[in-house]
Design an enzyme around this catalytic site. Structure first.
Site, PDB file in Angstrom:
ATOM      1  CB  VAL A   1       3.208  -0.757   3.874  1.00 42.29           C
ATOM      2  CG1 VAL A   1       3.484  -2.104   4.540  1.00 42.29           C
ATOM      3  CG2 VAL A   1       2.933   0.287   4.936  1.00 42.29           C
TER       4      VAL A   1
ATOM      5  N   GLY B   1       0.831  -1.195   0.000  1.00 44.83           N
ATOM      6  CA  GLY B   1       0.000   0.000   0.000  1.00 44.83           C
ATOM      7  C   GLY B   1       0.860   1.237   0.000  1.00 44.83           C
TER       8      GLY B   1
ATOM      9  CG  ASP C   1      -6.158   7.023  12.541  1.00 45.63           C
ATOM     10  OD1 ASP C   1      -7.295   7.395  12.182  1.00 45.63           O
ATOM     11  OD2 ASP C   1      -5.221   6.857  11.741  1.00 45.63           O
TER      12      ASP C   1
ATOM     13  CB  SER D   1       0.040  11.723   2.044  1.00 48.10           C
ATOM     14  OG  SER D   1      -1.272  11.748   1.541  1.00 48.10           O
TER      15      SER D   1
ATOM     16  CE  LYS E   1       3.724   3.805   8.796  1.00 50.18           C
ATOM     17  NZ  LYS E   1       2.690   4.009   9.818  1.00 50.18           N
TER      18      LYS E   1
END
EC number: 2.7.11.1
Length: 359
Positions: free
Chosen positions: A57, A50, A163, A53, A72
């Site tokens: 990953v 993925g 989050d 911004s 990451k």
């Protein structure tokens, strides 16, 4: 996969608060970041999982052996070194809990990226499992019970995730026997000043949505309770209850009007009427408009033995055919044979699966 003893904010001076302990740990970790010319010095890069911004990953295989990891990457021109180190340190401190995605040792930096490894979740994230209909009731309960434990673990250590959403719940098997909360990029010590979300978010609680710049509120665990309530609704229905928890959004106004009317009308407005009374009671507690009286995440455990009214959701062993693995999603399109550490992220879309959002 190697797991080390967790480093918690309680380590060291017993009088040291979480924010001070975390800052101390960040400072100690600065010297442990290993500079490398290329990530390929230590990993075989398999495919992109993925992007977002601030980075991407990658699925990677360590040259020294062991299972594949989710690597990451955060762009050094966009993310402060202290932000990268804080996310890494928080991840290492809480990796002992199975409901939190494990962050592995060995932070790296290349000329373009900061990087650290996390355990790889073969079934992707929860949002990928939610198609036209929600999950079977048993799976909804499995997911929220595990997340409730993970959030309670964070809160007991003076941290707030801030989050909680389906994109940040990583799935390890098709029947959700294990899920883990990832993306600690916004995780902060309780009491940290918190502004309104930069854009309207369906997962943000009303007390944050009401803020106007430059106002802030101290970050409280009640923010995670609200996020868990929204996530429960999403897992059961495959949609968000509203676009933003703020008037004049009609869906939010209908919900707020129902929960604040005294005496409360016996029949909730659609789509809340699909839930059985025990599930409604749980949702009303987690989504209490007043953060001071909002239920803690572990309130979920009191309702697991009740009927939640989700019998209409998909049932049976084959219901999760949509829970494709990252390998299935990326087939034929994301080989990293030609990618270099200097690759251009500006053309990347989507999200990272464990992307930390704004620094």
């Amino acid at each position: 996969m190697e797991r080390r003893a967790s480093e918690t904010p309680e380590d060291g001076d017993p009088e040291e608060d979480t924010a001070t302990a975390l800052q101390r740990l960040v400072e100690l970790t600065t010297s442990r970041v290993t500079p490398v010319r290329s990530l390929r010095d230590q990993y075989h890069l398999i495919r992109k999982l993925g992007s977002g911004s601030y980075g991407r990953v990658l699925l990677a295989q360590p040259h020294q052996g062991g299972p594949a990891v989710a690597l990451k990457l955060l762009r050094r021109d966009l993310v402060l070194r202290s932000t990268f180190l804080r996310e890494f340190c928080v991840g290492r401190c809480v990796s002992a809990h199975p409901g939190l995605l494990q962050t592995l040792a060995g932070p790296l930096q290349t000329p373009r990226y900061f990087a650290f490894a996390q355990e790889y979740a073969p079934c992707g994230d929860l949002s990928g499992m939610l198609q036209e209909r929600g999950l079977p009731e048993l799976l909804v309960k499995r997911v929220v019970a595990q997340l409730a434990g993970a959030l309670d673990f964070l809160h007991s250590r003076g941290l707030v995730h801030a989050d909680v959403k389906p994109d940040n719940v990583l799935v390890f098997d098709p029947v959700c026997s294990r899920v883990a909360l990832g993306d600690l990029g916004l995780t902060r010590p309780e009491g940290s000043p918190t502004p309104a979300p930069p854009v309207p978010l369906p997962t943000a609680p009303p007390e944050l949505c009401l803020l106007l710049p430059p106002d802030t509120l101290p970050l409280r665990p009640a923010v995670d309770s609200w996020g868990l309530g929204v996530l429960l609704f999403c897992a059961a229905t495959a949609c968000f209850p509203w676009d933003v928890a703020l008037a004049p959004n009609p869906e939010f106004e209908a919900f707020a009007g129902w929960v604040t009317t005294k005496p409360q009308p016996p029949q909730p407005p659609p789509p809340w009427d699909q839930f059985a009374p025990p599930a409604l009671a749980l949702l009303q507690g987690l989504l209490d408009l007043d953060p001071e009286t909002r239920s803690p995440p572990l309130a979920v455990l009191d309702f697991l033995g009740d009927d939640w009214g989700l019998q209409g959701n998909r049932e049976g062993p084959g219901v999760l055919g949509s829970a494709v693995s990252y390998e299935d999603r990326e087939e034929g399109g994301s080989s990293l044979e030609e990618w270099t550490d200097e690759g251009d992220d500006s053309k990347s879309g989507g999200r990272t699966g464990t992307d930390g959002g704004a620094p």
